[in-house]
Design a protein around this motif. Structure first.
Motif, PDB file in Angstrom:
ATOM      1  N   GLU A  87       4.168  -3.867   9.760  1.00  0.00           N
ATOM      2  CA  GLU A  87       4.325  -2.884   8.693  1.00  0.00           C
ATOM      3  C   GLU A  87       5.806  -2.755   8.361  1.00  0.00           C
ATOM      4  O   GLU A  87       6.620  -2.473   9.234  1.00  0.00           O
TER       5      GLU A  87
ATOM      6  N   GLN B 291      -0.404  -7.622  12.899  1.00  0.00           N
ATOM      7  CA  GLN B 291      -0.064  -6.947  11.657  1.00  0.00           C
ATOM      8  C   GLN B 291       1.314  -6.320  11.803  1.00  0.00           C
ATOM      9  O   GLN B 291       1.595  -5.662  12.808  1.00  0.00           O
TER      10      GLN B 291
ATOM     11  N   THR C  89       8.391  -0.532   6.235  1.00  0.00           N
ATOM     12  CA  THR C  89       8.487   0.758   5.555  1.00  0.00           C
ATOM     13  C   THR C  89       9.900   0.961   5.036  1.00  0.00           C
ATOM     14  O   THR C  89      10.819   0.224   5.397  1.00  0.00           O
TER      15      THR C  89
ATOM     16  N   LEU D  15       2.400  -4.493   4.195  1.00  0.00           N
ATOM     17  CA  LEU D  15       1.691  -4.951   5.389  1.00  0.00           C
ATOM     18  C   LEU D  15       1.591  -6.470   5.334  1.00  0.00           C
ATOM     19  O   LEU D  15       1.179  -7.036   4.323  1.00  0.00           O
TER      20      LEU D  15
ATOM     21  N   THR E 135       0.855  -1.183   0.000  1.00  0.00           N
ATOM     22  CA  THR E 135       0.000   0.000   0.000  1.00  0.00           C
ATOM     23  C   THR E 135       0.891   1.233   0.000  1.00  0.00           C
ATOM     24  O   THR E 135       2.111   1.133  -0.031  1.00  0.00           O
ATOM     25  N   GLU E 136       0.276   2.385   0.071  1.00  0.00           N
ATOM     26  CA  GLU E 136       1.017   3.638   0.044  1.00  0.00           C
ATOM     27  C   GLU E 136       0.397   4.606   1.035  1.00  0.00           C
ATOM     28  O   GLU E 136      -0.822   4.646   1.198  1.00  0.00           O
ATOM     29  N   ASP E 137       1.235   5.379   1.717  1.00  0.00           N
ATOM     30  CA  ASP E 137       0.766   6.397   2.656  1.00  0.00           C
ATOM     31  C   ASP E 137       1.567   7.661   2.416  1.00  0.00           C
ATOM     32  O   ASP E 137       2.782   7.683   2.642  1.00  0.00           O
TER      33      ASP E 137
ATOM     34  N   ASP F  67      -0.083  -9.625   7.582  1.00  0.00           N
ATOM     35  CA  ASP F  67      -1.095  -9.826   8.607  1.00  0.00           C
ATOM     36  C   ASP F  67      -1.486 -11.295   8.647  1.00  0.00           C
ATOM     37  O   ASP F  67      -1.570 -11.945   7.616  1.00  0.00           O
TER      38      ASP F  67
ATOM     39  N   ILE G 215       4.470   0.911   1.580  1.00  0.00           N
ATOM     40  CA  ILE G 215       4.391   0.130   2.815  1.00  0.00           C
ATOM     41  C   ILE G 215       4.011  -1.292   2.448  1.00  0.00           C
ATOM     42  O   ILE G 215       3.131  -1.514   1.619  1.00  0.00           O
TER      43      ILE G 215
END
Length: 79
Positions: free
Chosen positions: A42, A40, A44, A33, A24-26, A35, A31
């Protein structure tokens, strides 16, 4: 394999049978993830350093995961 320089000790355990992995992206930061339904984690790229260091870290995780899968394939199936 485990690096001879540092002894690792787990903080959490994940069940590989339930693993879900998502990229994903923030705010423009990639990122990864991982789980298992209970925990979970993360991954980075960090705030400092180069992309090259992040790429090397991701490759270490990928290589160790592939090696782990290969070892599991060679073991007898539990009854």
């Amino acid at each position: 394999m485990l690096d001879d320089e540092e002894e690792l000790s787990p903080v959490v355990s994940l069940d590989l049978r339930a693993i879900n992995a998502v990229i994903t992206e923030d705010d423009g930061d990639l990122i990864l993830l991982i789980d298992d339904g209970d925990v979970q984690i993360e991954f980075t790229t960090g705030m400092n350093g180069s992309w090259e260091h992040a790429i090397i870290g991701a490759q270490r995780v990928a290589s160790a995961s592939l090696e782990f899968a290969a070892i599991l394939r060679r073991r007898p199936v539990p009854q």
